[in-house]
Scaffold this motif. Structure first.
Motif, PDB file in Angstrom:
ATOM      1  N   LEU A 155      12.365  23.356  57.752  1.00 27.98           N
ATOM      2  CA  LEU A 155      12.363  23.910  56.404  1.00 27.98           C
ATOM      3  C   LEU A 155      12.905  25.339  56.493  1.00 27.98           C
ATOM      4  CD1 LEU A 155      11.466  23.466  53.447  1.00 27.98           C
ATOM      5  CD2 LEU A 155       9.199  24.276  54.124  1.00 27.98           C
ATOM      6  N   HIS A 156      13.956  25.640  55.713  1.00 24.03           N
ATOM      7  CA  HIS A 156      14.595  26.959  55.749  1.00 24.03           C
ATOM      8  C   HIS A 156      14.447  27.661  54.408  1.00 24.03           C
ATOM      9  CE1 HIS A 156      17.080  27.136  59.437  1.00 24.03           C
ATOM     10  NE2 HIS A 156      17.036  25.827  59.360  1.00 24.03           N
ATOM     11  N   PHE A 157      14.024  28.910  54.440  1.00 26.65           N
ATOM     12  CA  PHE A 157      14.087  29.792  53.282  1.00 26.65           C
ATOM     13  C   PHE A 157      14.936  30.991  53.693  1.00 26.65           C
ATOM     14  CE2 PHE A 157       9.559  28.522  51.710  1.00 26.65           C
ATOM     15  CZ  PHE A 157      10.033  27.293  51.314  1.00 26.65           C
ATOM     16  N   ASP A 158      16.147  31.055  53.175  1.00 22.47           N
ATOM     17  CA  ASP A 158      17.031  32.188  53.438  1.00 22.47           C
ATOM     18  C   ASP A 158      16.845  33.194  52.318  1.00 22.47           C
ATOM     19  OD1 ASP A 158      18.007  30.938  55.715  1.00 22.47           O
ATOM     20  OD2 ASP A 158      19.598  29.935  54.602  1.00 22.47           O
ATOM     21  N   ILE A 159      16.475  34.402  52.674  1.00 21.97           N
ATOM     22  CA  ILE A 159      16.097  35.428  51.703  1.00 21.97           C
ATOM     23  C   ILE A 159      17.134  36.548  51.720  1.00 21.97           C
ATOM     24  CG2 ILE A 159      14.309  37.092  51.067  1.00 21.97           C
ATOM     25  CD1 ILE A 159      12.578  34.982  53.013  1.00 21.97           C
ATOM     26  N   VAL A 160      17.740  36.781  50.568  1.00 16.91           N
ATOM     27  CA  VAL A 160      18.660  37.908  50.408  1.00 16.91           C
ATOM     28  C   VAL A 160      17.930  38.934  49.550  1.00 16.91           C
ATOM     29  CG1 VAL A 160      20.900  38.663  49.540  1.00 16.91           C
ATOM     30  CG2 VAL A 160      20.664  36.382  50.534  1.00 16.91           C
ATOM     31  N   TRP A 161      17.957  40.173  49.967  1.00 20.02           N
ATOM     32  CA  TRP A 161      17.217  41.189  49.233  1.00 20.02           C
ATOM     33  C   TRP A 161      18.058  42.446  49.037  1.00 20.02           C
ATOM     34  CZ3 TRP A 161      15.976  45.736  51.921  1.00 20.02           C
ATOM     35  CH2 TRP A 161      16.148  45.688  53.299  1.00 20.02           C
ATOM     36  N   LYS A 162      17.674  43.169  48.002  1.00 22.80           N
ATOM     37  CA  LYS A 162      18.315  44.440  47.674  1.00 22.80           C
ATOM     38  C   LYS A 162      17.209  45.426  47.314  1.00 22.80           C
ATOM     39  CE  LYS A 162      21.581  46.500  44.471  1.00 22.80           C
ATOM     40  NZ  LYS A 162      22.339  46.304  43.249  1.00 22.80           N
ATOM     41  N   ASP A 163      17.327  46.628  47.786  1.00 24.59           N
ATOM     42  CA  ASP A 163      16.391  47.720  47.528  1.00 24.59           C
ATOM     43  C   ASP A 163      15.090  47.559  48.311  1.00 24.59           C
ATOM     44  OD1 ASP A 163      18.229  48.940  45.803  1.00 24.59           O
ATOM     45  OD2 ASP A 163      17.485  47.794  44.098  1.00 24.59           O
ATOM     46  N   GLN A 164      14.309  46.543  48.018  1.00 25.83           N
ATOM     47  CA  GLN A 164      13.047  46.341  48.719  1.00 25.83           C
ATOM     48  C   GLN A 164      12.742  44.856  48.727  1.00 25.83           C
ATOM     49  OE1 GLN A 164       9.840  48.831  47.390  1.00 25.83           O
ATOM     50  NE2 GLN A 164       8.288  47.548  48.327  1.00 25.83           N
ATOM     51  N   CYS A 165      12.134  44.379  49.803  1.00 23.78           N
ATOM     52  CA  CYS A 165      11.805  42.959  49.908  1.00 23.78           C
ATOM     53  C   CYS A 165      10.304  42.784  50.074  1.00 23.78           C
ATOM     54  CB  CYS A 165      12.541  42.328  51.087  1.00 23.78           C
ATOM     55  SG  CYS A 165      12.220  40.568  51.266  1.00 23.78           S
ATOM     56  N   ASN A 166       9.663  42.326  49.027  1.00 22.24           N
ATOM     57  CA  ASN A 166       8.256  41.938  49.073  1.00 22.24           C
ATOM     58  C   ASN A 166       8.210  40.461  48.730  1.00 22.24           C
ATOM     59  OD1 ASN A 166       7.333  44.542  49.591  1.00 22.24           O
ATOM     60  ND2 ASN A 166       7.336  45.024  47.406  1.00 22.24           N
ATOM     61  N   LEU A 167       7.767  39.662  49.661  1.00 22.47           N
ATOM     62  CA  LEU A 167       7.751  38.218  49.491  1.00 22.47           C
ATOM     63  C   LEU A 167       6.314  37.735  49.524  1.00 22.47           C
ATOM     64  CD1 LEU A 167       9.598  35.698  49.342  1.00 22.47           C
ATOM     65  CD2 LEU A 167       9.482  35.629  51.844  1.00 22.47           C
ATOM     66  N   GLN A 168       5.932  36.964  48.511  1.00 25.81           N
ATOM     67  CA  GLN A 168       4.574  36.454  48.457  1.00 25.81           C
ATOM     68  C   GLN A 168       4.592  35.016  47.993  1.00 25.81           C
ATOM     69  OE1 GLN A 168       1.651  38.904  46.458  1.00 25.81           O
ATOM     70  NE2 GLN A 168       0.681  37.094  45.591  1.00 25.81           N
ATOM     71  N   PHE A 169       3.867  34.152  48.715  1.00 30.18           N
ATOM     72  CA  PHE A 169       3.657  32.767  48.310  1.00 30.18           C
ATOM     73  C   PHE A 169       2.164  32.602  48.065  1.00 30.18           C
ATOM     74  CE2 PHE A 169       7.368  32.390  51.238  1.00 30.18           C
ATOM     75  CZ  PHE A 169       8.301  32.002  50.297  1.00 30.18           C
TER      76      PHE A 169
END
Length: 143
Positions: A94-108
């Motif tokens: 399972l792949h989650f490719d995350i592109v971010w700009k400025d700041q990356c806060n990831l929550q599930f």
């Protein structure tokens, strides 16, 4: 702001994506049957030793409803993983490719994480700072 592109890679020596599609109604991207000849890579002009496919929410937009692509993907895997195994899939990522700009806060949330745990397959998170593509249909934006 972040965007997530989600997908699941499936493969196995005797995996038949065609059979899995027929039994489940989901569509795969980049699918090859065992023995198909590859046009690129190390198996160029040779039969592939396994069947392989990518389960990608963008190929199944009509099935998604109001779920995020990530939630749809995990739910479809929970619903059909045994069918995929019966069709010869032995390996899943399972792949989650995350592109971010400025700041990356990831929550599930906890229920989503529990669903991923029930799959008992590897999860890859790949993060990259970069430009956002507004036309990317398989993305969830968050600020």
């Amino acid at each position: 702001m972040i965007k997530i592109h989600s997908r699941c890679l499936l493969w196995g020596d005797n995996f038949s994506p065609r059979k899995a599609e027929a039994l489940t109604g989901v569509l795969f991207r980049n699918k090859n049957e065992h023995g198909d000849f590859s046009a690129i890579g190390r198996y160029s002009n040779k039969p592939l030793p396994n069947g392989r496919a990518t389960l990608d929410p963008t190929f199944n937009i009509s099935l998604q409803g109001r779920k995020s692509p990530e939630e749809w993907l995990v739910d479809i895997l929970l619903q059909h993983i045994e069918t995929f195994r019966a069709c010869g899939a032995t390996d899943f990522i399972l792949h989650f490719d995350i592109v971010w700009k400025d700041q990356c806060n990831l929550q599930f949330d906890s229920p989503f994480i529990q669903k991923i745990g029930k799959l008992n397959i590897p999860l890859t998170l790949s993060c990259e700072e970069g430009a956002m593509n507004e036309c990317d249909l398989n993305s969830v934006e968050s600020e």
